[in-house]
Scaffold this motif. Sequence first.
Motif, PDB file in Angstrom:
ATOM      1  N   ASP A   1       0.833  -1.479  -0.128  1.00 15.89           N
ATOM      2  CA  ASP A   1      -0.054  -0.020   0.071  1.00 15.89           C
ATOM      3  C   ASP A   1       0.712   1.382  -0.012  1.00 15.89           C
ATOM      4  O   ASP A   1       0.282   2.407   0.538  1.00 15.89           O
ATOM      5  CB  ASP A   1      -1.083  -0.009   1.150  1.00 15.89           C
ATOM      6  N   ASP A   2       2.168   0.995  -0.506  1.00 20.52           N
ATOM      7  CA  ASP A   2       3.063   2.327  -0.580  1.00 20.52           C
ATOM      8  C   ASP A   2       3.306   2.471  -1.851  1.00 20.52           C
ATOM      9  O   ASP A   2       3.318   1.487  -2.915  1.00 20.52           O
ATOM     10  CB  ASP A   2       4.292   2.002   0.317  1.00 20.52           C
ATOM     11  N   ALA A   3       4.050   3.757  -2.288  1.00 21.30           N
ATOM     12  CA  ALA A   3       4.549   4.087  -3.511  1.00 21.30           C
ATOM     13  C   ALA A   3       5.669   4.779  -3.275  1.00 21.30           C
ATOM     14  O   ALA A   3       5.832   5.404  -2.184  1.00 21.30           O
ATOM     15  CB  ALA A   3       3.479   4.970  -4.289  1.00 21.30           C
ATOM     16  N   ILE A   4       6.553   4.858  -4.358  1.00 26.83           N
ATOM     17  CA  ILE A   4       7.838   5.598  -4.538  1.00 26.83           C
ATOM     18  C   ILE A   4       7.594   6.652  -5.628  1.00 26.83           C
ATOM     19  O   ILE A   4       6.944   6.530  -6.563  1.00 26.83           O
ATOM     20  CB  ILE A   4       9.081   4.933  -4.605  1.00 26.83           C
ATOM     21  N   THR A   5       8.530   7.815  -5.390  1.00 21.38           N
ATOM     22  CA  THR A   5       8.611   8.577  -6.382  1.00 21.38           C
ATOM     23  C   THR A   5       9.432   8.288  -7.349  1.00 21.38           C
ATOM     24  O   THR A   5      10.140   7.397  -7.282  1.00 21.38           O
ATOM     25  CB  THR A   5       8.994  10.083  -6.085  1.00 21.38           C
ATOM     26  N   PRO A   6       9.199   8.585  -8.720  1.00 21.32           N
ATOM     27  CA  PRO A   6      10.043   8.221  -9.871  1.00 21.32           C
ATOM     28  C   PRO A   6      11.522   8.346  -9.631  1.00 21.32           C
ATOM     29  O   PRO A   6      12.200   7.575 -10.214  1.00 21.32           O
ATOM     30  CB  PRO A   6       9.456   9.156 -10.881  1.00 21.32           C
ATOM     31  N   THR A   7      12.100   9.347  -8.981  1.00 20.67           N
ATOM     32  CA  THR A   7      13.403   9.700  -8.880  1.00 20.67           C
ATOM     33  C   THR A   7      13.763   8.971  -7.436  1.00 20.67           C
ATOM     34  O   THR A   7      15.416   9.119  -7.251  1.00 20.67           O
ATOM     35  CB  THR A   7      13.984  11.002  -8.968  1.00 20.67           C
ATOM     36  N   TYR A   8      13.182   8.322  -6.695  1.00 20.57           N
ATOM     37  CA  TYR A   8      13.433   7.985  -5.335  1.00 20.57           C
ATOM     38  C   TYR A   8      14.875   6.962  -5.353  1.00 20.57           C
ATOM     39  O   TYR A   8      15.964   7.183  -4.753  1.00 20.57           O
ATOM     40  CB  TYR A   8      12.638   7.213  -4.705  1.00 20.57           C
TER      41      TYR A   8
ATOM     42  N   GLU B   1      16.836   6.408  -7.853  1.00 19.56           N
ATOM     43  CA  GLU B   1      17.979   6.937  -8.570  1.00 19.56           C
ATOM     44  C   GLU B   1      18.970   7.737  -7.553  1.00 19.56           C
ATOM     45  O   GLU B   1      19.987   7.773  -7.640  1.00 19.56           O
ATOM     46  CB  GLU B   1      17.730   7.777  -9.547  1.00 19.56           C
ATOM     47  N   LYS B   2      18.193   8.653  -6.758  1.00 19.90           N
ATOM     48  CA  LYS B   2      18.759   9.440  -5.568  1.00 19.90           C
ATOM     49  C   LYS B   2      19.455   8.416  -4.365  1.00 19.90           C
ATOM     50  O   LYS B   2      20.407   8.685  -4.065  1.00 19.90           O
ATOM     51  CB  LYS B   2      18.004  10.163  -5.076  1.00 19.90           C
ATOM     52  N   ALA B   3      18.753   7.501  -4.031  1.00 23.17           N
ATOM     53  CA  ALA B   3      19.157   6.784  -2.917  1.00 23.17           C
ATOM     54  C   ALA B   3      20.380   5.884  -3.407  1.00 23.17           C
ATOM     55  O   ALA B   3      21.324   5.675  -2.573  1.00 23.17           O
ATOM     56  CB  ALA B   3      17.875   5.610  -2.804  1.00 23.17           C
ATOM     57  N   ILE B   4      20.373   5.286  -4.717  1.00 27.61           N
ATOM     58  CA  ILE B   4      21.529   4.231  -5.197  1.00 27.61           C
ATOM     59  C   ILE B   4      22.669   5.168  -5.246  1.00 27.61           C
ATOM     60  O   ILE B   4      23.997   4.836  -4.707  1.00 27.61           O
ATOM     61  CB  ILE B   4      21.143   3.686  -6.408  1.00 27.61           C
ATOM     62  N   ALA B   5      22.373   6.494  -5.870  1.00 24.30           N
ATOM     63  CA  ALA B   5      23.607   7.463  -5.981  1.00 24.30           C
ATOM     64  C   ALA B   5      24.328   7.763  -4.658  1.00 24.30           C
ATOM     65  O   ALA B   5      25.580   7.726  -4.377  1.00 24.30           O
ATOM     66  CB  ALA B   5      23.275   8.923  -6.596  1.00 24.30           C
ATOM     67  N   LEU B   6      23.555   8.057  -3.402  1.00 24.53           N
ATOM     68  CA  LEU B   6      23.947   8.126  -1.915  1.00 24.53           C
ATOM     69  C   LEU B   6      24.831   6.780  -1.713  1.00 24.53           C
ATOM     70  O   LEU B   6      25.900   6.810  -1.087  1.00 24.53           O
ATOM     71  CB  LEU B   6      22.971   8.420  -1.172  1.00 24.53           C
TER      72      LEU B   6
ATOM     73  N   SER C   1      13.950   8.307   3.102  1.00 23.87           N
ATOM     74  CA  SER C   1      13.191   9.279   2.584  1.00 23.87           C
ATOM     75  C   SER C   1      12.234   9.904   3.592  1.00 23.87           C
ATOM     76  O   SER C   1      11.549   9.278   4.675  1.00 23.87           O
ATOM     77  CB  SER C   1      12.748   9.307   1.091  1.00 23.87           C
ATOM     78  N   TYR C   2      11.692  11.033   3.452  1.00 26.67           N
ATOM     79  CA  TYR C   2      10.685  11.624   3.978  1.00 26.67           C
ATOM     80  C   TYR C   2       9.255  10.442   3.760  1.00 26.67           C
ATOM     81  O   TYR C   2       9.551  10.033   2.484  1.00 26.67           O
ATOM     82  CB  TYR C   2      10.264  12.908   3.434  1.00 26.67           C
ATOM     83  N   VAL C   3       8.425  10.761   4.326  1.00 25.23           N
ATOM     84  CA  VAL C   3       6.912   9.915   3.859  1.00 25.23           C
ATOM     85  C   VAL C   3       5.911  10.855   3.799  1.00 25.23           C
ATOM     86  O   VAL C   3       5.811  11.653   4.674  1.00 25.23           O
ATOM     87  CB  VAL C   3       6.869   8.775   5.281  1.00 25.23           C
ATOM     88  N   GLN C   4       5.348  10.669   2.546  1.00 25.49           N
ATOM     89  CA  GLN C   4       4.092  11.483   2.360  1.00 25.49           C
ATOM     90  C   GLN C   4       3.151  10.501   2.434  1.00 25.49           C
ATOM     91  O   GLN C   4       2.837   9.528   1.550  1.00 25.49           O
ATOM     92  CB  GLN C   4       4.329  12.005   0.749  1.00 25.49           C
TER      93      GLN C   4
ATOM     94  N   ALA D   1      11.720  12.340   9.003  1.00 26.79           N
ATOM     95  CA  ALA D   1      12.606  11.577  10.014  1.00 26.79           C
ATOM     96  C   ALA D   1      13.459  12.674  10.916  1.00 26.79           C
ATOM     97  O   ALA D   1      13.947  13.544  10.100  1.00 26.79           O
ATOM     98  CB  ALA D   1      13.404  10.506   9.545  1.00 26.79           C
ATOM     99  N   PRO D   2      13.715  12.593  12.024  1.00 31.23           N
ATOM    100  CA  PRO D   2      14.537  13.300  12.823  1.00 31.23           C
ATOM    101  C   PRO D   2      15.921  13.099  12.288  1.00 31.23           C
ATOM    102  O   PRO D   2      16.535  12.331  11.866  1.00 31.23           O
ATOM    103  CB  PRO D   2      14.471  12.565  14.444  1.00 31.23           C
ATOM    104  N   SER D   3      16.736  14.212  12.331  1.00 23.23           N
ATOM    105  CA  SER D   3      18.135  14.297  11.822  1.00 23.23           C
ATOM    106  C   SER D   3      19.100  13.802  12.775  1.00 23.23           C
ATOM    107  O   SER D   3      18.820  13.702  14.038  1.00 23.23           O
ATOM    108  CB  SER D   3      18.731  15.873  11.577  1.00 23.23           C
ATOM    109  N   VAL D   4      20.159  12.989  12.081  1.00 16.68           N
ATOM    110  CA  VAL D   4      21.049  12.201  13.233  1.00 16.68           C
ATOM    111  C   VAL D   4      22.319  13.021  13.193  1.00 16.68           C
ATOM    112  O   VAL D   4      22.607  13.852  12.537  1.00 16.68           O
ATOM    113  CB  VAL D   4      21.457  10.819  12.538  1.00 16.68           C
TER     114      VAL D   4
END
Length: 138
Positions: free
Chosen positions: A95-102, A104-109, A121-124, A135-138
């Motif tokens: 019941d979740d979805a990801i944005t088209p670039t999620y 790409e950005k996550a793997i680059a990191l 990521s943030y959750v919408q 999410a709180p910053s670490v």
Amino acid sequence: MNKRPSPLVSIIIPCYNQGQYLPEALLSVQRSTYSPIEIVIVDDGSTDLLTRKALHRINNKHIKIFRQNNHGVSAARNKGIQASRGKYFLPLDADDAITPTYLEKAIALLERDPSLGFVYSYVQFFGDVHYLWKAPSV
């Protein structure tokens, strides 16, 4: 100069009686700007006809479907991870979805900094409740 091939990402989707949401989750992955990916769905003993029909309608050689008796979402995720081949995996609820670039950005990191164990990521929220969870910053 040869570019390194992109690492395979496995999308693990546990599904228990959530067939009404599954097409949207799959569509969000298929719209991804990142490739290569594999999709692994684990039917965790769904009992409703809608989910069984939704799973039966999936006719895509890039989507693997496994069925098991109901053991809970953690067991379904673990089965999907065991069956996956990717260097990285993304657990994505049905019941979740990801944005088209999620991806790409996550793997680059992850590729840029080998000391990272995971990214998130943030959750919408959508549907009955609409808000952005950060999410709180670490």
